[in-house]
Motif scaffolding. Structure first.
Motif: not given
Length: 602
Positions: A514-530, A592-596
């Motif tokens: 299980i991997a968790i990654a997070a990044e910000t782009e255009g004022g939005e936080l995206r957390i990816r859980v794969t 993979e699920v993305v949290v916005r």
């Protein structure tokens, strides 16, 4: 009506504005019509005067023709011819007989032709001879030679020979200085150079005089003084004859030589407070003009009738326009009054009110927007009520599982000491991890935390899960340091990890990654859980995304995507709006699920 048409109302303002515009237009139209009618009346009278002038011109031309014929007849007399032959070879005493004969002939002519006032025959050596029927010339030869033979009139008669010239404005006293006062008057003189039939050069000048009063009678006999003056002017505007004798010898405002007047026309003039129309007509003889002064007040009767009609039409038009504008504007503004009433109903709490009929004009746009706004308010309130109800349900569900934290902590500490006493380190580590998991639940009531704290909570959760699955779960976090400070709702990642573990267990004897990654782009936080599980079929993935986008609840199923995911998605949408939430992304292997979320606190 006075109350309903108060000055500040829109309808009253529109009616006043409409009436002002109408008054201006009607006033301008009335003035134009009045001017047009006045000009029509003037033109009509001018045409009637043209016929009258033609008759006057015919009469004067006939008089001039008669005098011309009489003067020629006068010269054809044998005794007159004899006298013309001997003008230069007879002494004044010897010529006395001719003078007596001349007076006899003059008396006969004047008695037969009453319009002839006097006749004179002039020579340079004998002076002037002649007179009227009852008077004879008494002016001396020297005086006559000085006044007449050096005059412009004499020169014109010589140049015009054998034709006759016409001279106006000469006084009776010009021929006879003793005719003064009431006996004096104005004459029209027909003058021509004469000679004996067999004489090659002119030897005398024959003058036939017509009384101005006779000439005036030709055009003013039937003239009403109240209709204005009529007179005859020369090229310089000098009045030679007129319906009022006192104006003879004065100058008219109409001066043909200065105005280059046509043969027929009119001009307007104003003397004091009185306005006149001057109509002129060029006569055939002598280049004179017949002029008629018409006071414009003579048109007052006709103009007054036109004015009355215009006033009546004007008032009727105002009343009709007022009535039409009142009812028309009342109909046009009715939607605004209804709109004001509907808005008042909304302010009293009556939501969802709308218009059944919408006008097909600009006001209809306003009415349609009001209907949309009213229905939107109802939709927003319903949506807000549903959100509040959902929050209450979540809070009740949370309270249902709430446990007294002191009892729980004391129990966990007791279990830990018991494990320590028997040297069961794995139980001790598990109890410590469980305490770390439960501490933020009871320590803070803030529904938000930093991403750092949320990931720390997950690490403790993985420790406990690994005790269960014999350390077969590999957990990797790849998040940059600045992103760790972003604020996220509490406990949104644990259900995702739990679903990932459930998906990975479907393959026996395999480690779960299980991997968790997070990044910000255009004022939005995206957390990816794969995860490294079996993955999700495309049809099932599309169905899950549809349910997540619509906010519908899901049933627990294999392969992830159960009730926990639905609750997390609802919480995010409740906090931040429908543009945020969860979404599955297709992968060749695993899921993979993305949290916005909004990137707050970064």
């Amino acid at each position: 009506m006075a109350k309903r048409l108060r000055p500040q109302s829109l309808r009253a303002q529109l009616i006043v504005f409409f009436m002002i515009i109408s008054l201006v237009v009607l006033s301008a139209a009335s003035y134009i019509i009045y001017t047009f009618m006045l000009n029509q009346i003037k033109d009509q009278n001018q045409r009637l005067l043209y016929q009258q002038f033609q008759q006057v011109d015919h009469n004067i031309h006939g008089l001039v023709g008669d005098v011309d014929r009489l003067s020629k007849l006068f010269l054809l007399d044998d005794q007159i011819q004899q006298m013309l032959l001997h003008l230069s070879d007879k002494s004044e005493l010897e010529f006395l007989g001719y003078k007596n004969m001349l007076h006899a002939q003059i008396e006969k002519f004047i008695s037969n032709y009453g319009y002839i006032h006097s006749i004179y025959l002039t020579t340079e050596n004998q002076g002037a001879m002649g007179g009227s029927g009852d008077t004879t010339l008494v002016q001396s030869k020297e005086e006559w030679n000085r006044t007449f033979f050096g005059s412009e009139v004499f020169k014109r008669s010589v140049e015009a020979f054998p034709d006759m010239i016409i001279q106006g404005g000469l006084r009776k006293s010009y021929f006879n200085p003793y005719l003064t006062g009431d006996k004096d008057g104005t004459l029209f003189s027909m003058i021509r150079g004469v000679r004996a039939i067999y004489d090659p050069k002119t030897s005398a000048t024959l003058i036939f005089n017509v009384d101005e009063r006779y000439l005036a009678s030709l055009y003013s006999a039937d003239l009403d003084p109240s209709d204005g003056d009529m007179y005859i002017v020369d090229a310089q505007g000098n009045i030679l004859s007129g319906s009022r004798p006192e104006r003879i010898g004065t100058r008219s405002v109409f001066r043909p030589s200065e105005e280059q007047a046509a043969d027929y026309g009119s001009i307007d003039d104003k003397a004091g407070n009185a306005s006149y129309q001057l109509v002129y007509y060029k006569l055939q003889d002598a280049g004179w003009y017949a002029v008629k002064e018409i006071p414009l007040k003579l048109y007052s009767g006709q103009i007054l009738a036109v004015q009355r009609i215009l006033i009546a039409v004007f008032l009727c038009s105002i009343l009709i326009m007022f009535a039409v504008s009142y009812f028309w504007l009342r109909k046009m503004i009715k939607p605004l009054r209804l709109l004001a009433g509907k808005m008042k109903d909304v302010s009293r709490g009556e939501l969802g009110v709308t218009f059944d009929s919408v006008p097909d004009n600009e006001l209809g746009i306003v009415v349609r927007r009001f209907n949309e706004m009213s229905l939107s308010i109802v939709d927003l309130l319903d949506k807000n009520n549903r959100m509040q109800e959902a929050k209450r349900e979540l809070e009740i569900e949370a309270l249902r599982y709430q446990i007294n934290p002191h009892f729980l902590y004391n129990t966990l500490n007791m279990i830990r000491w018991m494990a320590t006493m028997i040297k069961a380190d794995n139980i001790v580590n598990t109890i410590v991890a469980l305490g770390n998991i439960l501490r933020p639940v009871f320590k803070s009531k803030d529904p938000m935390c930093s991403l750092r704290d949320e990931l720390s909570y997950l690490e403790n959760y993985i420790k406990i899960i690994n005790m269960r699955f014999n350390n077969s779960i590999r957990f990797e976090i790849g998040v940059d340091e600045p992103v760790l400070d972003c604020r996220v709702p509490r406990f949104i990642l644990q259900p995702l990890v739990e679903n990932a573990i459930a998906a990975g267990r479907q393959e026996e004897d395999r480690a779960i990654y299980i991997a968790i990654a997070a990044e910000t782009e255009g004022g939005e936080l995206r957390i990816r859980v794969t995860d490294s599980g079996v993955g999700i079929e495309p049809e099932r993935l599309n169905e899950l995304n549809r349910l997540l986008d619509s906010g519908e609840s899901q049933q627990a199923s294999e392969g992830g995507g159960g009730i926990g995911l639905s609750n997390v998605n609802k919480r995010i949408r409740l906090y931040f709006g429908p543009q945020y939430g969860l979404r599955f992304e297709p992968r060749e292997k695993g899921a993979e699920v993305v949290v916005r979320l909004p990137a707050g606190g970064a």
